[in-house]
Design an enzyme around this catalytic site. Structure first.
Site, PDB file in Angstrom:
ATOM      1  CB  THR A  37       7.717  12.296  -2.105  1.00  0.00           C
ATOM      2  OG1 THR A  37       6.967  11.303  -1.444  1.00  0.00           O
ATOM      3  CG2 THR A  37       6.793  13.293  -2.755  1.00  0.00           C
ATOM      4  CG  HIS A  40       8.014   9.524  -7.070  1.00  0.00           C
ATOM      5  ND1 HIS A  40       8.065   8.511  -7.989  1.00  0.00           N
ATOM      6  CD2 HIS A  40       7.646   8.947  -5.902  1.00  0.00           C
ATOM      7  CE1 HIS A  40       7.762   7.367  -7.397  1.00  0.00           C
ATOM      8  NE2 HIS A  40       7.504   7.607  -6.129  1.00  0.00           N
ATOM      9  CG  LEU A 271       3.202   2.775   3.678  1.00  0.00           C
ATOM     10  CD1 LEU A 271       2.664   3.845   4.621  1.00  0.00           C
ATOM     11  CD2 LEU A 271       4.683   2.578   3.916  1.00  0.00           C
ATOM     12  N   GLY A 272       2.071   0.688   0.778  1.00  0.00           N
ATOM     13  CA  GLY A 272       2.655   0.862  -0.559  1.00  0.00           C
ATOM     14  C   GLY A 272       1.664   1.452  -1.539  1.00  0.00           C
TER      15      GLY A 272
HETATM   16  P1  NAD Z   1      10.738   1.977  -1.993  1.00  0.00           P
HETATM   17  O1  NAD Z   1      10.173   2.060  -3.364  1.00  0.00           O
HETATM   18  O2  NAD Z   1      12.138   2.379  -1.754  1.00  0.00           O
HETATM   19  O3  NAD Z   1      10.568   0.494  -1.435  1.00  0.00           O
HETATM   20  C1  NAD Z   1       9.810  -0.479  -2.027  1.00  0.00           C
HETATM   21  C2  NAD Z   1      10.636  -1.756  -1.992  1.00  0.00           C
HETATM   22  O4  NAD Z   1       9.823  -2.835  -2.416  1.00  0.00           O
HETATM   23  C3  NAD Z   1      11.846  -1.702  -2.941  1.00  0.00           C
HETATM   24  O5  NAD Z   1      13.035  -1.926  -2.207  1.00  0.00           O
HETATM   25  C4  NAD Z   1      11.568  -2.816  -3.928  1.00  0.00           C
HETATM   26  O6  NAD Z   1      12.737  -3.513  -4.310  1.00  0.00           O
HETATM   27  C5  NAD Z   1      10.635  -3.721  -3.127  1.00  0.00           C
HETATM   28  N1  NAD Z   1       9.858  -4.635  -3.969  1.00  0.00           N
HETATM   29  C6  NAD Z   1       9.508  -4.512  -5.270  1.00  0.00           C
HETATM   30  N2  NAD Z   1       8.873  -5.627  -5.694  1.00  0.00           N
HETATM   31  C7  NAD Z   1       8.806  -6.470  -4.645  1.00  0.00           C
HETATM   32  C8  NAD Z   1       8.287  -7.773  -4.455  1.00  0.00           C
HETATM   33  N3  NAD Z   1       7.681  -8.432  -5.447  1.00  0.00           N
HETATM   34  N4  NAD Z   1       8.401  -8.323  -3.234  1.00  0.00           N
HETATM   35  C9  NAD Z   1       8.997  -7.664  -2.225  1.00  0.00           C
HETATM   36  N5  NAD Z   1       9.536  -6.434  -2.350  1.00  0.00           N
HETATM   37  C10 NAD Z   1       9.426  -5.844  -3.541  1.00  0.00           C
HETATM   38  O7  NAD Z   1       9.741   2.799  -1.105  1.00  0.00           O
HETATM   39  P2  NAD Z   1       9.690   3.314   0.419  1.00  0.00           P
HETATM   40  O8  NAD Z   1      10.123   4.720   0.462  1.00  0.00           O
HETATM   41  O9  NAD Z   1      10.289   2.329   1.385  1.00  0.00           O
HETATM   42  O10 NAD Z   1       8.102   3.292   0.552  1.00  0.00           O
HETATM   43  C11 NAD Z   1       7.396   2.059   0.528  1.00  0.00           C
HETATM   44  C12 NAD Z   1       6.074   2.193  -0.214  1.00  0.00           C
HETATM   45  O11 NAD Z   1       5.192   3.046   0.518  1.00  0.00           O
HETATM   46  C13 NAD Z   1       6.166   2.826  -1.603  1.00  0.00           C
HETATM   47  O12 NAD Z   1       5.219   2.203  -2.444  1.00  0.00           O
HETATM   48  C14 NAD Z   1       5.772   4.270  -1.367  1.00  0.00           C
HETATM   49  O13 NAD Z   1       5.235   4.885  -2.525  1.00  0.00           O
HETATM   50  C15 NAD Z   1       4.730   4.110  -0.302  1.00  0.00           C
HETATM   51  N6  NAD Z   1       4.503   5.238   0.601  1.00  0.00           N
HETATM   52  C16 NAD Z   1       3.238   5.409   1.026  1.00  0.00           C
HETATM   53  C17 NAD Z   1       2.957   6.409   1.943  1.00  0.00           C
HETATM   54  C18 NAD Z   1       1.554   6.565   2.434  1.00  0.00           C
HETATM   55  O14 NAD Z   1       1.245   7.571   3.060  1.00  0.00           O
HETATM   56  N7  NAD Z   1       0.686   5.590   2.178  1.00  0.00           N
HETATM   57  C19 NAD Z   1       3.963   7.246   2.416  1.00  0.00           C
HETATM   58  C20 NAD Z   1       5.258   7.029   1.969  1.00  0.00           C
HETATM   59  C21 NAD Z   1       5.527   6.006   1.064  1.00  0.00           C
END
Ligand code: NAD
Ligand code: ZN
Length: 355
Positions: A37, A40, A271-272
């Protein structure tokens, strides 16, 4: 601080904050780590542009390992000298959600370091309710990772999980090996997962190597294996597919591959965050499969923190978590750390406070 509606952060002198409400606690920052975050907001990408302007200027950051240095007169469960971490979601306490054990999705949630001042500074003042006491001997750098670790644990254990959706003895697929996906690997291993599959999408192979080191039985390179992933996962699970999918990438291909790899009647935790609306075959991948879908926001307040406190007592688990700290800088060198994240070389960057 985020001071302008454009790319960048700035270092500014600000007055040392003071307790103004009886329920507040003053904290000395021991360690602050950089979250996706924060990246971003620094980058001022589309998400940040939609989310930010009303709050500017403000102090960024919310992943904290700190120490209590002063307490307000109504503070009940913290004392000077206690080591603490921050739950960065501030809930109102009175809305329908807050009053029905769903404080993590409070209608009026404010986030420290986004909607109000955060912790990329030497001292901060926050309400007692947002602080969680750590074991006195927990390394503050590890303590600061509890915000993303809590996301991982919440994804593994959402509210309302049924008895047969637990982890012990189950095959688990984690899509996305960012910091949170990687943290989820030792979490599910700790709780007795049978086989862990982890997929990653970046060019940087080191995250998949890390997934292996953290205990994943099989790592899958989405760039190379792509659409073959569901077959590979099914072949490794007697044709059944995995019991549990933890979607931690925010990538639609990963979601689809994950759902195709999931057994009939399995469970998925999402989560993503996807970049926008997505398209996939919900009839065949969700409805007809009879799966359970859990949306995950933040950390459960505060059940997730209870589980986390327990799991962090394990030295073995701590050693796994330590591996994810790839960079350590002083706050005055924050930009170096941010660029390492931007270039996807770093996994977690932790910062020591300004000298
Ligand atoms: P990050 O963006 O570092 O990790 C995402 C990973 O997914 C990256 O390493 C990327 O290479 C990989 N990826 C991309 N395309 C892919 C595919 N086709 N197959 C497999 N992997 C793939 O993020 P993070 O900090 O580890 O967070 C994970 C996710 O959770 C992010 O989307 C983030 O925005 C989200 N998030 C959500 C909450 C919530 O409250 N819901 C809180 C924190 C983060
Ligand atoms: Zn509320």
């Amino acid at each position: 601080m985020k001071t302008k509606e454009e790319k960048g952060f700035e270092i500014k002198e600000v007055p040392e904050p003071e307790i103004t409400h009886a329920n507040e606690v003053k904290i000395k920052v021991d360690v602050a780590s950089i979250c996706g975050t924060d990246h971003h907001m620094w980058d001022y990408d589309q998400w940040a542009q939609r989310r930010l302007p009303p709050a500017i200027p403000f102090i960024a950051g919310h992943e904290l390992g700190g120490e209590v240095v002063e307490i307000g007169t109504d503070v009940k469960n913290l004392q000077i000298g206690d080591k603490v971490s921050l739950e960065c979601h501030e809930a109102c306490g009175t809305c329908y959600q807050c009053r029905s054990d769903r404080m993590h999705i409070c209608r009026y949630t404010k986030i420290f370091g986004v909607d109000k001042d955060g912790i990329f500074t030497n001292f901060t003042v926050v309400p007692e309710l947002n602080l969680v006491k750590n074991d006195a001997n927990l390394d503050p750098a590890l303590a600061s990772l509890q915000d993303p670790l809590g996301n991982a644990i919440h994804t593994v254990f959402p509210k309302g999980l049924t008895e047969d959706e637990g982890i012990a003895g189950k095959n688990v697929f984690i899509t996305g090996c960012g910091p949170i996906g990687l943290m989820a690997i030792p979490v599910v291993k700790t709780f007795g997962a049978a086989q862990v599959f982890a997929s990653g999408g970046g060019r940087n192979m080191s995250r998949l190597e890390m997934a292996k080191e953290l205990g994943a039985e099989m790592v899958l390179n989405a760039r190379e294996e792509g659409e073959k992933i569901p077959k590979i996962v099914k072949d490794a699970t007697d044709g059944n597919g995995v019991d549990i999918l933890l979607e931690m990438s925010g990538n639609v291909h990963a979601l689809r591959q994950g759902l195709e790899s999931l057994t009939l009647g399995g469970r998925v935790s999402l989560l993503g965050f996807f970049p926008g609306p997505i398209e996939f075959d919900i009839n065949s991948l969700v409805v007809s499969k009879g799966i359970s879908v859990y949306g995950i926001a933040g950390r459960r307040m505060f059940e997730t923190w209870q589980v986390m406190g327990g799991i962090l007592k394990s030295k073995n688990f701590q050693n796994h978590l330590k591996k994810l700290i790839t960079n350590r800088v002083n706050m005055s060198d924050w930009e170096k750390g941010m660029l390492e994240i931007h270039e996807k070389r770093a996994i977690k960057v932790v910062m020591d406070p300004f000298k």
